[in-house]
Design a protein around this motif. Structure first.
Motif, PDB file in Angstrom:
ATOM      1  N   PHE A  66      -7.274   9.452  -2.490  1.00 23.84           N
ATOM      2  CA  PHE A  66      -6.930   8.286  -2.532  1.00 23.84           C
ATOM      3  C   PHE A  66      -5.024   8.378  -1.924  1.00 23.84           C
ATOM      4  CE2 PHE A  66      -8.810   8.927  -7.162  1.00 23.84           C
ATOM      5  CZ  PHE A  66      -9.300   7.518  -6.749  1.00 23.84           C
ATOM      6  N   HIS A  67      -5.012   8.995  -1.073  1.00 23.68           N
ATOM      7  CA  HIS A  67      -4.113   9.022  -0.269  1.00 23.68           C
ATOM      8  C   HIS A  67      -4.531   8.610   0.464  1.00 23.68           C
ATOM      9  CE1 HIS A  67      -1.373  11.720  -3.460  1.00 23.68           C
ATOM     10  NE2 HIS A  67      -1.568  10.700  -3.444  1.00 23.68           N
ATOM     11  N   PHE A  68      -5.767   9.541   1.260  1.00 23.13           N
ATOM     12  CA  PHE A  68      -6.073   9.303   2.690  1.00 23.13           C
ATOM     13  C   PHE A  68      -6.611   7.670   3.029  1.00 23.13           C
ATOM     14  CE2 PHE A  68     -10.589  10.836   5.376  1.00 23.13           C
ATOM     15  CZ  PHE A  68     -10.345  10.611   5.710  1.00 23.13           C
ATOM     16  N   HIS A  69      -7.232   7.080   1.171  1.00 24.47           N
ATOM     17  CA  HIS A  69      -8.095   6.449   1.388  1.00 24.47           C
ATOM     18  C   HIS A  69      -6.738   4.864   1.796  1.00 24.47           C
ATOM     19  CE1 HIS A  69     -11.897   7.573   0.339  1.00 24.47           C
ATOM     20  NE2 HIS A  69     -12.289   6.782   0.252  1.00 24.47           N
ATOM     21  N   MET A  70      -5.883   5.409   1.046  1.00 29.95           N
ATOM     22  CA  MET A  70      -3.969   4.269   0.953  1.00 29.95           C
ATOM     23  C   MET A  70      -4.406   4.006   2.421  1.00 29.95           C
ATOM     24  SD  MET A  70      -2.280   2.014  -0.141  1.00 29.95           S
ATOM     25  CE  MET A  70      -0.787   1.798   0.004  1.00 29.95           C
ATOM     26  N   ILE A  71      -4.220   5.074   3.228  1.00 35.25           N
ATOM     27  CA  ILE A  71      -3.506   5.512   4.576  1.00 35.25           C
ATOM     28  C   ILE A  71      -4.248   4.489   5.728  1.00 35.25           C
ATOM     29  CG2 ILE A  71      -3.071   7.304   6.329  1.00 35.25           C
ATOM     30  CD1 ILE A  71      -1.870   8.876   4.725  1.00 35.25           C
ATOM     31  N   THR A  72      -6.074   4.512   5.094  1.00 38.44           N
ATOM     32  CA  THR A  72      -6.180   4.119   6.679  1.00 38.44           C
ATOM     33  C   THR A  72      -6.684   2.779   6.019  1.00 38.44           C
ATOM     34  OG1 THR A  72      -8.343   4.585   4.612  1.00 38.44           O
ATOM     35  CG2 THR A  72      -7.889   6.424   7.086  1.00 38.44           C
ATOM     36  N   ALA A  73      -6.412   2.330   4.647  1.00 39.74           N
ATOM     37  CA  ALA A  73      -6.432   0.912   4.146  1.00 39.74           C
ATOM     38  C   ALA A  73      -5.433   0.170   5.062  1.00 39.74           C
ATOM     39  CB  ALA A  73      -6.775   0.419   3.105  1.00 39.74           C
ATOM     40  N   VAL A  74      -4.303   0.499   4.919  1.00 40.19           N
ATOM     41  CA  VAL A  74      -3.203  -0.066   5.255  1.00 40.19           C
ATOM     42  C   VAL A  74      -3.449  -0.062   6.670  1.00 40.19           C
ATOM     43  CG1 VAL A  74      -0.525   0.389   5.816  1.00 40.19           C
ATOM     44  CG2 VAL A  74      -1.397   0.485   3.473  1.00 40.19           C
ATOM     45  N   ALA A  75      -3.551   1.081   7.560  1.00 42.95           N
ATOM     46  CA  ALA A  75      -3.492   0.952   8.983  1.00 42.95           C
ATOM     47  C   ALA A  75      -4.625  -0.131   9.207  1.00 42.95           C
ATOM     48  CB  ALA A  75      -4.580   2.239   9.472  1.00 42.95           C
ATOM     49  N   VAL A  76      -5.832  -0.857   8.656  1.00 43.56           N
ATOM     50  CA  VAL A  76      -7.051  -1.586   9.188  1.00 43.56           C
ATOM     51  C   VAL A  76      -6.166  -2.971   8.832  1.00 43.56           C
ATOM     52  CG1 VAL A  76      -9.363  -2.472   7.966  1.00 43.56           C
ATOM     53  CG2 VAL A  76      -8.979  -0.185   8.971  1.00 43.56           C
ATOM     54  N   PHE A  77      -5.368  -2.658   7.469  1.00 42.22           N
ATOM     55  CA  PHE A  77      -4.823  -4.564   7.184  1.00 42.22           C
ATOM     56  C   PHE A  77      -3.790  -4.676   8.412  1.00 42.22           C
ATOM     57  CE2 PHE A  77      -1.892  -6.797   4.675  1.00 42.22           C
ATOM     58  CZ  PHE A  77      -2.548  -7.162   3.988  1.00 42.22           C
ATOM     59  N   ASP A  78      -2.965  -3.791   8.577  1.00 46.03           N
ATOM     60  CA  ASP A  78      -1.575  -4.547   9.341  1.00 46.03           C
ATOM     61  C   ASP A  78      -2.231  -4.177  10.984  1.00 46.03           C
ATOM     62  OD1 ASP A  78      -0.303  -3.864   7.646  1.00 46.03           O
ATOM     63  OD2 ASP A  78       1.485  -2.654   8.766  1.00 46.03           O
ATOM     64  N   ALA A  79      -3.133  -3.687  11.165  1.00 40.70           N
ATOM     65  CA  ALA A  79      -4.045  -3.976  12.337  1.00 40.70           C
ATOM     66  C   ALA A  79      -4.555  -5.383  12.547  1.00 40.70           C
ATOM     67  CB  ALA A  79      -5.267  -2.560  12.932  1.00 40.70           C
TER      68      ALA A  79
END
Length: 492
Positions: free
Chosen positions: A318-331
């Motif tokens: 879940f931490h992995f998915h949160m990190i990649t999700a935040v990266a995509v959102f802010d990008a």
């Protein structure tokens, strides 16, 4: 990237967003969910077993279109709710928008409490994001033996923790600039996600007044014989509150000089590059274009595959998915900011402006191969997105995503396989590819680079827009990794 022949077996994957691959690499919705009696609450991952298989088709039903802005928002906030819901069961983690205390270590020995908390967090989040589907969200809990009417926020129970976590995300994000409520800038008849910036294109679909600026196109609908004029989708995304930075303007890109018609040689040269790709399209390039055009497929499945390869523990998954999700959102926010700033023309409109009724050689349409045609008849291999050209949003996302994944996993090395059966193309079914083959990525860097180039193969972006996405995308991967890691370690 390695390419080899492969069997035509369906792609079966594990992980959030890991829908089974349809012909051509597009997701058709996740595999059928397990029966309620088969769910292992103690050892399984309820997201993989229940939420993704059942929620993804519903989300796609209510969030239509070929653009990623609202889908990225829904899926990011969903993963945010999962992250916050399991934080109380972790030794150090704290929620990003909630502080729900720490539960005794004995309550997190198995996955049961975490899975229950995730189910209730998902119900609250999705009910707030897509209220039209509330009966379906409630039915999801009922089907698996949970009470959808349990709205308690008792933080000594997993249901209460889940309810509190999901509601905190909704409360924090309901008015984050995306205008989900539809009441910003309009007094009557609110429409969810409507534009409140007042964006108006310089050009119309019928008149190219400024060949440097975006022109909406007339594109087919999903109804036979019906057409529509494009509108810039959610231009207000530029004003959405990011997770990891406060001032989006610091990511402002230089002006795309080659898209300025006054720089005629550059203007024509970048258009000719796209025509050359179009004329020389290979089966490999076509399948790359189709695969990376599907954000559920390329973003969700790649994380799921990498997580499965590493056999990540429950919390790390879940931490992995949160990190990649935040990266995509802010990008995505930064990409939309720059799109609004530069309002640049798409290849199809520049090519038609340059050559008019003169002949060009290019891909002629499904099954036609390379032909000679009037430039006014040329069309891109992929559907033209409903937004302006510069920078490539997809490229920005793929580089943010890949950088964040590499940072979390501690290596650029991956082992991602995308097999395609003969004739499995969505755009050229029965024709492309001419034989079974497989895309194989061994590094995240290569995955992101090929993902960016897919937009040139598809004819929807100039190389300058792709290079711009390559430049800024990794920054958001680094920011996301550092941001989420602080919450995992309880350093906030």
């Amino acid at each position: 990237m390695l390419i080899g022949t492969a069997g035509g077996a369906a792609l079966a994957l594990a992980g959030a967003g890991t829908a089974a691959a349809a012909p051509g690499g597009s997701s058709t919705g996740a595999a059928a969910p397990k029966a309620a009696a088969d769910i292992d609450w103690d050892n399984g991952n309820i997201v993989e077993m229940v939420i993704v298989p059942e929620a993804e088709p519903i989300i796609l039903t209510y969030v239509a279109g070929n653009d990623a802005t609202i889908i990225v928002r829904v899926t990011t906030l969903l993963q945010h709710a999962w992250f916050d819901a399991i934080a109380p069961y972790h030794p150090t983690a704290v929620g990003v928008t909630s502080r729900l205390g720490r539960r005794p270590a004995s309550e997190g020995v198995t996955n049961r409490n975490k899975n229950v908390a995730i189910m209730y967090a998902s119900l609250r989040l999705l009910s707030g994001m897509i209220p039209a589907a509330i009966p379906q969200w409630r039915g999801l809990l009922t089907k698996y033996g949970l009470d959808p009417d349990d709205t308690s926020k008792d933080l000594s129970t997993p249901a209460g923790i889940g309810n509190a976590a999901g509601q905190a995300v909704i409360d924090n994000r309901l008015r984050d600039g995306m205008n989900q409520t539809g009441d910003v800038g309009r007094k009557y008849h609110p429409m969810p996600y409507h534009d409140y910036t007042g964006y108006q294109p310089v050009n119309t679909a019928y008149e190219l007044r400024d060949p440097s600026r975006w022109q909406p196109n007339i594109v087919p609908t999903d109804k036979q014989g019906q057409w529509r004029v494009q509108e810039f989708i959610t231009p207000q995304l530029q004003h959405v509150r990011p997770y990891t930075y406060s001032d989006v303007s610091k990511f402002r890109l230089p002006k795309p000089a080659a898209s300025d018609v006054h720089n005629w040689r550059q203007y024509k040269a970048q258009a000719d590059e796209i025509l050359a790709y179009s004329a020389g399209l290979t089966d490999e390039q076509k399948m790359i274009a189709e695969t990376f055009d599907d954000k559920f497929m390329a973003l969700g499945i790649s994380v799921g595959m990498a997580g499965a390869e590493r056999n990540l523990p429950f919390d790390d998954w879940f931490h992995f998915h949160m990190i990649t999700a935040v990266a995509v959102f802010d990008a995505l926010i930064a990409a939309w900011y720059n799109k609004n700033v530069w309002d640049a023309i798409r290849p199809i409109n520049a090519i038609r402006h340059i050559y008019g009724d003169n002949k060009v050689r290019a891909w002629g349409g499904p099954g036609l191969g390379t032909v000679s045609m009037k430039a006014t008849e040329w069309s891109s291999y992929l559907t033209i997105p409903d937004h302006v050209e510069f920078p490539s949003g997809s490229t920005t996302l793929y580089h943010a995503h890949s950088q964040s994944a590499a940072r979390f996993l501690g290596t650029d090395a991956i082992d991602l396989h995308f097999p395609f059966a003969k004739g499995s193309s969505i755009i050229e079914p029965g024709i492309t590819p001419s034989q079974d083959f497989e895309l194989h990525f061994t590094t995240w860097s290569d995955f992101a680079s090929v993902g960016g180039m897919s937009r040139a193969y598809g004819g929807v972006h100039f190389l300058g827009a792709i290079r711009a996405g390559e430049k800024i995308g990794p920054k958001f991967g680094d920011l996301a990794y550092e941001f989420v890691t602080k919450y995992v370690n309880g350093q906030v």
